[in-house]
Write a protein that holds these residues in place. Structure first.
Motif, PDB file in Angstrom:
ATOM      1  N   PRO A   8      24.872  52.119  90.777  1.00 15.80           N
ATOM      2  CA  PRO A   8      26.043  51.491  91.387  1.00 15.80           C
ATOM      3  C   PRO A   8      25.655  50.881  92.727  1.00 15.80           C
ATOM      4  O   PRO A   8      24.831  51.426  93.454  1.00 15.80           O
ATOM      5  CB  PRO A   8      27.033  52.643  91.573  1.00 15.80           C
ATOM      6  N   SER A 111      32.241  49.369  97.229  1.00 15.20           N
ATOM      7  CA  SER A 111      32.348  49.454  95.765  1.00 15.20           C
ATOM      8  C   SER A 111      31.992  50.864  95.303  1.00 15.20           C
ATOM      9  O   SER A 111      32.523  51.353  94.308  1.00 15.20           O
ATOM     10  CB  SER A 111      31.390  48.462  95.116  1.00 15.20           C
ATOM     11  N   ASN A 115      34.404  52.834  92.919  1.00 15.80           N
ATOM     12  CA  ASN A 115      33.945  53.166  91.566  1.00 15.80           C
ATOM     13  C   ASN A 115      33.769  54.661  91.339  1.00 15.80           C
ATOM     14  O   ASN A 115      33.524  55.086  90.220  1.00 15.80           O
ATOM     15  CB  ASN A 115      32.607  52.482  91.264  1.00 15.80           C
TER      16      ASN A 115
END
Ligand code: SAM
Length: 351
Positions: A8, A111, A115
């Motif tokens: 990620p 993010s 996430n």
């Protein structure tokens, strides 16, 4: 699957524009108040080399871990702290990190946080309604949802989410309590106000409102921006990237006010406020990401960058610096040795 595809990641928003607005120069000193995954910080360190220094702050201990690993190569030039930027002035005094050439706020969440399947920031995955940036904060989103009165909920959803249907949502929440997870809340909102709301999910505004409330985001932003101005040296840059209108309004109003010599109400015949401009706006209009950036990184689409530089006379500079210096605990274990006023006076001419 390659490592880059499965790991990620967070793509820094308006990266080139940020480095330009900060006017990053070799040997400069910078503060990144929202370190995140360290994307902007890495670019600042690269452009300020040789001799640059960076103080990086993030309220989220997970972000600090990630940024530490990413910025390992800059170990001797970067001091990374798990702190809330509401304490910016105290942090800079403790570590004797002022005056600086530039300060960056890249607001909101990374993010990686959005996430995460355990933080509860997003309704894309089911998770406990937490939403705290840091585990040391006491109040979670679930506490607010399950203990606030209907009126309090309606007020916060309206104020921090700018949600038209705040009363309907608050009424339903109170009927359905306890609500424990993100999907439970998101589905309930969808059933209450319907699913057709243009391009955004019907729960988006309520989630924004909860996140702002849990982390006292607007209050902390306003306080930190005021502190940041005083920490900038002569012509030091303040750069803020915001992602929603409530944040942007605070940034815009503060920058515009501090760029004016008089802030008396319109129509006042002669100035009685005595206010003096301490900022000069670098971009009169906000800078937004180009289409190409939005296509690669859709999360950048709502970003707005505002930048200003500090204008200050030498005398005013000495006064502020002297005041901050008097607050330095000379016995504190600082990153650098506490500076002497003479050194700061000398620094003024080179800033
Ligand atoms: C959009 S991300 C920053 C991403 C970063 N610029 C990068 O390039 O990786 C925002 C970060 O600010 C942090 N943050 C938000 N509010 C904060 C606060 N009051 N104090 C310290 N950090 C904060 C969040 O934890 C998050 O990691």
């Amino acid at each position: 699957m390659s490592l880059t595809m499965s790991t990620p990641t967070h793509i820094p928003v308006l990266l080139t524009e940020t480095i330009q607005a900060l006017a990053v120069q070799p040997g400069g000193r910078y503060i990144d108040c929202t370190l995140g995954a360290g994307g902007h910080a890495a670019a600042i360190l690269e452009h300020s080399s040789p001799g640059g220094q960076l103080l990086g702050i993030d309220a989220d201990p997970e972000a600090i871990k990630i940024a530490r690993a990413r910025l390992e190569a800059y170990n001797s030039s970067a001091l990374l702290l798990n702190e809330n930027f509401v304490n910016l002035e105290a942090i800079c005094i403790k570590y004797d990190f002022f005056p600086v050439h530039g300060i960056l706020f890249d607001l909101g969440l990374s993010s990686l946080q959005l996430n995460s399947d355990s933080r509860g920031f997003s309704f894309q995955q089911d998770a406990p309604l937490d939403m705290r940036l840091s585990p040391i904060q006491e109040v979670t989103a679930a506490d607010i949802i399950n203990t606030s009165s209907e009126n309090e909920l309606a007020h916060l959803i309206k104020t921090y989410g700018e949600e038209t249907y705040s009363h309907r949502i608050a009424h339903r929440i109170v009927q359905e309590r306890p609500i424990k997870t993100t999907l439970q809340l998101a589905r309930m909102i969808e059933q209450t106000i319907g699913s057709k709301r243009g391009r955004i999910h019907p729960a988006t505004k309520t989630f924004q409102a909860l996140r702002i409330t849990v982390n006292r985001e607007l209050e902390h932003l306003e306080a930190a921006l005021k502190q940041a101005i005083n920490l900038l040296g002569f012509e030091g840059r303040l750069v803020v990237i915001s992602y929603h209108s409530l944040e942007d309004r605070i940034v815009k109003q503060l920058m515009q006010q501090e760029a004016k010599d008089c802030i008396c109400p319109p129509g006042t015949p002669t100035c009685v406020c005595g206010h003096r401009a301490c900022l000069s706006l670098i971009n009169k209009k906000v800078i937004k990401p180009p289409l190409a950036e939005v296509q690669i990184n859709p999360r950048s689409r709502s970003a707005k960058l505002r930048a200003a530089k500090r204008i200050i006379t030498q005398d005013e500079y000495y006064k502020t610096t002297e005041k901050l210096c008097s607050l330095i605990d000379i016995n504190a274990e600082g990153w650098r040795k506490p500076a002497l006023l003479g050194k700061l006076r000398k620094a003024f001419s080179t800033l």
